[in-house]
Design a protein around this motif. Structure first.
Motif, PDB file in Angstrom:
ATOM      1  N   PHE A 118       0.814  -1.208   0.000  1.00 35.96           N
ATOM      2  CA  PHE A 118       0.000   0.000   0.000  1.00 35.96           C
ATOM      3  C   PHE A 118       0.853   1.266   0.000  1.00 35.96           C
ATOM      4  O   PHE A 118       0.433   2.306  -0.505  1.00 35.96           O
ATOM      5  N   HIS A 119       2.057   1.200   0.551  1.00 42.28           N
ATOM      6  CA  HIS A 119       2.914   2.378   0.606  1.00 42.28           C
ATOM      7  C   HIS A 119       3.519   2.707  -0.756  1.00 42.28           C
ATOM      8  O   HIS A 119       3.536   3.868  -1.177  1.00 42.28           O
ATOM      9  N   PHE A 120       4.019   1.701  -1.460  1.00 43.10           N
ATOM     10  CA  PHE A 120       4.649   2.019  -2.746  1.00 43.10           C
ATOM     11  C   PHE A 120       3.621   2.274  -3.846  1.00 43.10           C
ATOM     12  O   PHE A 120       3.943   2.816  -4.892  1.00 43.10           O
ATOM     13  N   PHE A 121       2.337   1.919  -3.584  1.00 44.18           N
ATOM     14  CA  PHE A 121       1.286   2.210  -4.562  1.00 44.18           C
ATOM     15  C   PHE A 121       1.078   3.715  -4.763  1.00 44.18           C
ATOM     16  O   PHE A 121       0.398   4.134  -5.698  1.00 44.18           O
ATOM     17  N   LYS A 122       1.643   4.528  -3.909  1.00 49.72           N
ATOM     18  CA  LYS A 122       1.540   5.975  -4.050  1.00 49.72           C
ATOM     19  C   LYS A 122       2.363   6.485  -5.237  1.00 49.72           C
ATOM     20  O   LYS A 122       2.059   7.531  -5.806  1.00 49.72           O
ATOM     21  N   TYR A 123       3.402   5.717  -5.618  1.00 49.02           N
ATOM     22  CA  TYR A 123       4.381   6.182  -6.604  1.00 49.02           C
ATOM     23  C   TYR A 123       4.311   5.335  -7.878  1.00 49.02           C
ATOM     24  O   TYR A 123       4.594   4.129  -7.830  1.00 49.02           O
ATOM     25  N   PRO A 124       3.950   5.928  -9.016  1.00 50.10           N
ATOM     26  CA  PRO A 124       3.695   5.167 -10.255  1.00 50.10           C
ATOM     27  C   PRO A 124       4.865   4.311 -10.726  1.00 50.10           C
ATOM     28  O   PRO A 124       4.676   3.124 -11.035  1.00 50.10           O
ATOM     29  N   GLU A 125       6.077   4.877 -10.807  1.00 47.99           N
ATOM     30  CA  GLU A 125       7.216   4.105 -11.335  1.00 47.99           C
ATOM     31  C   GLU A 125       7.585   2.964 -10.409  1.00 47.99           C
ATOM     32  O   GLU A 125       7.879   1.841 -10.856  1.00 47.99           O
ATOM     33  N   LEU A 126       7.571   3.220  -9.099  1.00 45.17           N
ATOM     34  CA  LEU A 126       7.879   2.161  -8.139  1.00 45.17           C
ATOM     35  C   LEU A 126       6.811   1.074  -8.173  1.00 45.17           C
ATOM     36  O   LEU A 126       7.117  -0.117  -8.099  1.00 45.17           O
ATOM     37  N   THR A 127       5.556   1.481  -8.314  1.00 39.46           N
ATOM     38  CA  THR A 127       4.455   0.515  -8.429  1.00 39.46           C
ATOM     39  C   THR A 127       4.655  -0.372  -9.661  1.00 39.46           C
ATOM     40  O   THR A 127       4.547  -1.602  -9.579  1.00 39.46           O
ATOM     41  N   ARG A 128       4.933   0.249 -10.792  1.00 45.28           N
ATOM     42  CA  ARG A 128       5.132  -0.513 -12.024  1.00 45.28           C
ATOM     43  C   ARG A 128       6.303  -1.488 -11.872  1.00 45.28           C
ATOM     44  O   ARG A 128       6.237  -2.634 -12.323  1.00 45.28           O
ATOM     45  N   PHE A 129       7.389  -1.013 -11.245  1.00 51.25           N
ATOM     46  CA  PHE A 129       8.547  -1.881 -11.102  1.00 51.25           C
ATOM     47  C   PHE A 129       8.239  -3.071 -10.198  1.00 51.25           C
ATOM     48  O   PHE A 129       8.574  -4.217 -10.536  1.00 51.25           O
ATOM     49  N   LYS A 130       7.624  -2.813  -9.040  1.00 53.44           N
ATOM     50  CA  LYS A 130       7.347  -3.906  -8.093  1.00 53.44           C
ATOM     51  C   LYS A 130       6.408  -4.937  -8.707  1.00 53.44           C
ATOM     52  O   LYS A 130       6.638  -6.141  -8.584  1.00 53.44           O
ATOM     53  N   LEU A 131       5.351  -4.476  -9.364  1.00 52.25           N
ATOM     54  CA  LEU A 131       4.414  -5.410  -9.984  1.00 52.25           C
ATOM     55  C   LEU A 131       5.073  -6.141 -11.150  1.00 52.25           C
ATOM     56  O   LEU A 131       4.805  -7.324 -11.391  1.00 52.25           O
ATOM     57  N   PHE A 132       5.940  -5.452 -11.886  1.00 53.76           N
ATOM     58  CA  PHE A 132       6.706  -6.088 -12.960  1.00 53.76           C
ATOM     59  C   PHE A 132       7.613  -7.177 -12.384  1.00 53.76           C
ATOM     60  O   PHE A 132       7.659  -8.311 -12.895  1.00 53.76           O
ATOM     61  N   PHE A 133       8.332  -6.851 -11.330  1.00 54.03           N
ATOM     62  CA  PHE A 133       9.268  -7.810 -10.744  1.00 54.03           C
ATOM     63  C   PHE A 133       8.527  -9.032 -10.232  1.00 54.03           C
ATOM     64  O   PHE A 133       8.948 -10.171 -10.469  1.00 54.03           O
ATOM     65  N   TRP A 134       7.403  -8.807  -9.536  1.00 52.78           N
ATOM     66  CA  TRP A 134       6.625  -9.925  -9.018  1.00 52.78           C
ATOM     67  C   TRP A 134       6.060 -10.775 -10.149  1.00 52.78           C
ATOM     68  O   TRP A 134       6.113 -12.004 -10.100  1.00 52.78           O
ATOM     69  N   ALA A 135       5.500 -10.112 -11.166  1.00 54.32           N
ATOM     70  CA  ALA A 135       4.933 -10.853 -12.297  1.00 54.32           C
ATOM     71  C   ALA A 135       6.018 -11.640 -13.019  1.00 54.32           C
ATOM     72  O   ALA A 135       5.807 -12.778 -13.455  1.00 54.32           O
TER      73      ALA A 135
END
Length: 319
Positions: A118-135
């Motif tokens: 929920f914390h990194f969801f505030k930041y678009p690039e970090l969100t994209r990276f984390k979801l990319f890495f997990w996927a």
């Protein structure tokens, strides 16, 4: 008195908005009189199997029953399927977090060795990276990362998840390696060539720093919002052993356990939730508090975390 039925109605009541009357809602859904609805709520009149199913589907509250002396626990799960339905996953997660926020009494306790999503969801690039890495780790995509990975709709849902979580009183217990996990993911992606844009890599690390700055602000005031009834507690524990989210509604609890990177098992088995709560309380007793007056320990933790961010930024920019 039918204890399971009484607990079932307590769970439904907790899931309803404050303005919505339980008996009237039950009567309307089952097509019965308000008087009969009150009898069923008190446990004086038994629900039929069909009525249980109808109420469960309507209010999204499971009816839980375990035979005496049974050690089994029933879980439902929230996951991204093989087709990578990220939008469906996040919408499901948003429905869950909104239901928690709309409950009269609620508190989330989190034990984690990674920054709570929920914390990194505030930041678009970090969100994209984390979801990319997990996927990528879950589905072996083996594709390079770019700022355009994932749609704007996913970012919008993610930011709504962030905003909703801020309105829920919570306690977070981080491990000593909570920051390291995300930084190592960025370092690996950069070194492996998945994150080839240096400027983008720098921006992602900087957004990790912003997350830490946010945490510092929440900890100083012991709240994430201006709501006077809101509470936020931040702890550090050297060894956690599990990533879990426990939602306490006062009269019932729900537990989420993470598995397979970022999928979740969910249960409302109260014996299991109570055991989890006692375990979390034990962790808190062994933890260092970062909230309120815990400035000395918090500053030390953040100093090392920021130093790790600076080290990674130097590696990215200077090779």
């Amino acid at each position: 008195m039918n204890t399971q039925q009484t607990l079932f109605f307590q769970a439904i009541k907790s899931a309803l908005p404050e303005y919505q009357n339980l008996a009237l809602s039950v009567a309307e859904e089952l097509g019965i009189s308000t008087n009969e609805a009150y009898k069923k709520i008190r446990g004086d009149s038994n629900l039929t199997f069909q009525q249980i199913i109808k109420l469960s589907d309507c209010f999204d509250v499971p009816f839980l029953y375990s035979p005496k002396q049974s050690l089994s626990v029933t879980f439902s799960y929230l996951s991204v399927n093989e087709d990578l339905d990220m939008i469906g996953y996040l919408r499901n997660l948003l429905d869950n977090i909104k239901a928690i926020k709309n409950s009269n009494h609620k508190h989330i306790t989190i034990t984690t060795d990674d920054i709570p999503l929920f914390h990194f969801f505030k930041y678009p690039e970090l969100t994209r990276f984390k979801l990319f890495f997990w996927a990528n780790s879950t589905n072996n995509l083996e594709i390079p990362f770019s700022a355009s990975f994932l749609s704007d709709e996913i970012i919008k849902i993610s930011q709504e998840l962030h905003a909703t979580y801020l309105e829920i009183p919570s306690t977070e217990i981080w491990s000593k390696d909570t920051i390291s996990g995300t930084l190592e993911q960025i370092r690996y992606a950069f070194e492996a060539g998945h994150l080839g844009d240096t400027e983008l890599a720098v921006k992602i690390v900087e957004q990790v720093r912003y997350c830490l700055t946010d945490m510092n602000m929440y900890a100083i005031s012991s709240k994430k919002t201006i709501d006077p009834n809101h509470t936020f507690n931040w702890y550090n524990c050297d060894v956690l052993g599990s990533i879990a989210y426990l939602v306490d509604f006062k009269d019932r609890m729900t537990c989420y356990n993470r598995f397979n990177t970022f999928n979740y098992l969910r249960t409302e088995d109260q014996a299991y939730c109570n055991q989890t709560k006692k375990w979390m309380q034990g962790l808190i007793m062994k933890s260092v508090s970062f909230s309120g007056q815990g400035e000395k320990h918090r500053n030390k933790y953040l100093y090392h975390a920021f130093a790790e961010c600076d080290k990674l930024l130097n590696e990215i920019t200077n090779g």
